[in-house]
Scaffold this active site. Structure first.
Site, mmCIF file in Angstrom:
data_model
loop_
_atom_site.group_PDB
_atom_site.id
_atom_site.type_symbol
_atom_site.label_atom_id
_atom_site.label_comp_id
_atom_site.label_asym_id
_atom_site.label_seq_id
_atom_site.Cartn_x
_atom_site.Cartn_y
_atom_site.Cartn_z
ATOM 1 N N CYS A 31 0.843 -1.191 0.000
ATOM 2 C CA CYS A 31 0.000 0.000 0.000
ATOM 3 C C CYS A 31 0.877 1.238 0.000
ATOM 4 C CB CYS A 31 -0.852 0.037 1.249
ATOM 5 S SG CYS A 31 -1.654 -1.505 1.572
ATOM 6 N N TYR A 170 -5.260 -13.371 -4.230
ATOM 7 C CA TYR A 170 -4.812 -12.973 -2.895
ATOM 8 C C TYR A 170 -5.503 -13.826 -1.834
ATOM 9 C CZ TYR A 170 -3.547 -9.602 0.818
ATOM 10 O OH TYR A 170 -3.044 -8.978 1.935
ATOM 11 N N HIS A 173 -3.017 -12.710 4.738
ATOM 12 C CA HIS A 173 -3.205 -11.657 5.750
ATOM 13 C C HIS A 173 -4.617 -11.570 6.315
ATOM 14 C CE1 HIS A 173 0.270 -9.872 3.359
ATOM 15 N NE2 HIS A 173 0.767 -10.067 4.553
ATOM 16 N N ASP A 266 3.648 -9.443 9.505
ATOM 17 C CA ASP A 266 4.372 -9.462 8.237
ATOM 18 C C ASP A 266 5.277 -8.237 8.136
ATOM 19 O OD1 ASP A 266 5.117 -10.249 5.726
ATOM 20 O OD2 ASP A 266 3.323 -9.499 4.725
#
Ligand code: ADP
Ligand code: SF4
Length: 682
Positions: A31, A170, A173, A266
């Site tokens: 991001c 994806y 997470h 992470d």
């Protein structure tokens, strides 16, 4: 200079399904607070990474449907054709430099409150939104599942059409609906999409197959998966279902991008985790698949990278933060300039921009996020317009960066500091628990400066106004920093705290200079970033009885923005620090302190103690007014000396000063803006 042959392996091309990456440097999705909201800024930032040698450059998450709308978060979007030009611009920039572009498509039902679209998000089972908005995601029936697959296919086709070389599915997470289907604790279904791992992985399998069909045979399909959620048996573990899932799908995707979950693990900060700490979790993946594996670990050392590749841990060196701190890291290794790498310090200021949906910023790299709007390049800077000499007083982050960048421009620079070492606040703060990597802010700059014949550093040189005038530089830059106040003045107590003269008071500056309180301590944190929590941690580790008081409802509350808040509060509690929240320090005398509940105003007593107020800093700027009276000296102030802030703000301030030096004054708005387009229909 040429590259060290030991690093040749890092520059081998690697095939990812039908496409080939020119080397092993891989910018994983991250991001950036720009995305679709500041698209030119985002595209220029990604292009710069490709120019710097990253062979694969990926997007952040790209929303694929309005029912999983992340607004106001400034990520990517591919709802329909009208979103394609932004991503096409990004791909073009990446391809210009011979790199591959990767798109991380995502539907994140539970994580999207759809505040803009007002559509209903979907999830495997009915569940409250993880955003804490007052609403729920609804359970998906079979036709919803078909819709989700269809949206993925449509987005994958569009991604291919705009030029992506790699399309992600994806599953990481806990940030995607596919990962929610996988999850034993989120997926409560009783049909063929729930229950056994095989069933929970059904949607992932289907979307992988759909994506492959959608993108055709000239584009790779990657999977991003968190092999361990650090929740023990309640979630995925790398020796349990995390491993089973990789074994189950081993050779189906063209690439495995693996990590641990959630994001705070992470992207753990250096205060809490060393580089490469994910290795033990992801190490098994390469043994299970024949497809290339990428993983991250805040890696900045080429020797470590080589050992990871040779040791069979990963094929690609994945990076997000190291690409932000130094977009030219691969090029520097390739050109034999390893010593020029600007290493990430693991502070997560970059995350704070994303959290606020404003362009990313970086402590180490002041040009990050400014590539388009200010035209700042991380490696190039305009040469001096005409010769001039500059005296900079203060070798903290602001002074060092100003000296480095002015030196790069060719100015004649003298940098003076009264301390025995350069670094200013960083030289002191890096000795606090967990902050040792922060010394890279000073190390990078002092090394660069040491290579410049036109920049001189003088340490142990306390400068007075007379000395500055006598020095006779064309321009003086004051980078003299700031000091923590001792009277408790701050947000909650603008006029200070009532502190009896008999109470010992030590500021963070005193403690960092070696002062040690006697007996119990009250740390009063009205600053809310890291310093209050760190004072409590340090003093407790020194064996003192510590009470931490704050008007906020959490310890170090701003550190949510750096993904650290939970870790900090947990650490203080585990160390045995007494934590008093939502309370102001009303006053303190030799017999004790009075704290006031922020809600009821009820007062409680605390035993007498040394007070460590962490409330605000005052600029060290006396020289400014003294010099201002000395004839026509040109003087400017930068960094904390102008307005105390983050280290990132000080570095930025120093850099900005160097860029602006000798140039025509900028307008009131000193950067290009990305304005919303006004519709012709009204
Ligand atoms: P910033 O974050 O803005 O760079 P710092 O507090 O980190 O500010 O650094 C300020 C530096 O300025 C410190 O190293 C301090 O020793 C130095 N300094 C302050 N006043 C003087 C002075 N009069 N002469 C020389 N050095 C000074
Ligand atoms: Fe690294 Fe900090 Fe820069 Fe983020 S802001 S890339 S953690 S130095």
């Amino acid at each position: 200079m040429t590259r060290d042959p030991r690093y040749d392996v890092l520059f081998e091309p690697v095939k990812i399904g039908p496409v080939t990456a020119r080397n092993r440097f891989y910018q994983v999705p991250h991001c950036n607070g720009m995305g679709r909201t500041y698209p030119s800024s985002m595209a220029a930032m990604r292009r710069t990474k490709a120019e710097g040698g990253w062979a694969v450059v990926c997007t952040e998450q790209i929303e694929i449907h309005p029912s999983a709308d992340h607004s106001p978060w400034a990520g990517g979007r591919l709802w329909d054709d009208s979103d394609m030009p932004v991503l096409a611009r990004m791909c073009d920039g990446i391809h210009e430099h011979g790199s591959l572009a990767g798109a991380e498509l995502n539907y994140a039902g539970l994580m999207s409150a759809s505040r803009y679209s007002r559509e209903i998000p979907m999830a495997p089972s009915h569940a409250p939104l993880a955003t804490f908005d007052p609403g729920q995601a609804r359970a998906m029936d079979k036709s919803d599942i078909r819709d989700l697959r269809r949206w993925h296919v449509a987005a994958a086709r569009r991604a291919r059409q705009v030029g992506f070389d790699l399309v992600y599915v994806y599953a990481g997470h806990q940030l995607s609906t596919i990962s929610h289907f996988l999850s034993p604790y989120r997926n409560q279904r009783t049909d063929e999409y729930g229950g056994s791992l095989e069933n929970r992985a059904r949607l992932l399998r289907e979307v992988l197959a759909d994506t492959r069909e959608a993108v055709g045979d000239s584009c790779a399909v990657a999977i991003r998966f968190s092999v361990d959620e650090l929740m023990g048996d309640a979630g995925f573990t790398s020796d349990g279902e995390g491993r089973d899932l990789v074994e189950m799908l081993a050779d189906i995707p063209d690439l495995w991008d693996v990590n641990i979950s959630g994001w705070e693990h992470d992207s753990a900060t250096s205060r809490f985790k060393p580089q490469g700490y994910q290795e033990e979790y992801i190490r098994f993946v390469k043994r299970v698949t024949s497809k290339p594996v990428v993983a991250v670990g805040r890696y900045t050392s080429p020797d470590t990278m080589v050992s990871l590749v040779r040791g069979g841990v990963m094929d690609f060196i994945g990076a997000a933060r190291p690409t932000i701190a130094d977009p030219f890291l691969p090029r520097k290794i390739e050109e034999g300039r390893v010593q020029d790498i600007r290493e990430c310090i693991g502070c997560n200021i970059c995350v704070s921009g994303d959290h606020a949906s404003v362009p990313i910023r970086c402590t180490q790299n002041p040009t990050m996020g400014e590539e388009w709007r200010k035209g700042w390049h991380p490696e190039r800077i305009a040469p001096a317009t005409s010769p001039a000499s500059v005296l900079i007083v203060g070798a903290g982050p602001a002074g060092l960066e100003a000296a480095r960048a002015l030196g790069q421009r060719g100015y004649d620079v003298t940098l003076a500091d009264r301390n025995t070492e350069a670094g200013g606040r960083v030289a002191a703060e890096r000795r606090l628990p967990g902050l040792s990597e922060w010394d890279r802010v000073a190390d990078y700059r002092t090394y660069q400066i040491s290579q410049m014949a036109n920049v001189q550093i003088f340490l142990q040189s306390e400068m007075t106004a007379d000395m500055i005038a006598e020095f006779g530089a064309d321009h003086v830059v004051l980078a003299t920093g700031s000091r923590w106040v001792a009277n408790g003045r701050g947000r909650e107590n603008p006029a200070g705290i009532s502190i009896d003269a008999a109470v010992p008071v030590l500021t963070p500056d005193d403690i960092m200079s070696g002062a040690r309180p006697e007996g119990p301590v009250i740390v009063f944190d009205d600053d809310h970033y890291y310093m209050g929590g760190l004072m409590a941690e340090k003093l407790r580790r020194d064996g003192l009885d510590v009470t931490y008081v704050t008007p906020a409802s959490e310890v170090s509350s701003w550190t949510h923005n750096t993904l650290e808040q939970h870790f900090i509060q947990r650490r203080l509690l585990e160390l045995g620090v007494r934590v008093v929240l939502s309370s102001n320090l009303a006053g303190i005398g030799p017999d004790g302190a009075v704290v006031e509940c922020g809600y009821t105003g009820a007062e409680t007593g605390l035993p007498g103690a040394t007070l460590v107020p962490v409330t605000m800093r005052e600029p060290v700027d006396a020289l400014y007014s003294q010099i201002a009276g000395l004839g026509d000296l040109q003087v400017s102030r930068i960094g904390d000396c102008l307005a105390p802030g983050t280290i990132a703000a000080a570095v930025y301030s120093g850099h900005r000063c160097a860029r602006a030096f000798g140039e025509p004054a900028a307008g009131e708005v000193s950067f290009r803006r990305e304005l919303p387009a006004l519709s012709p229909e009204f």
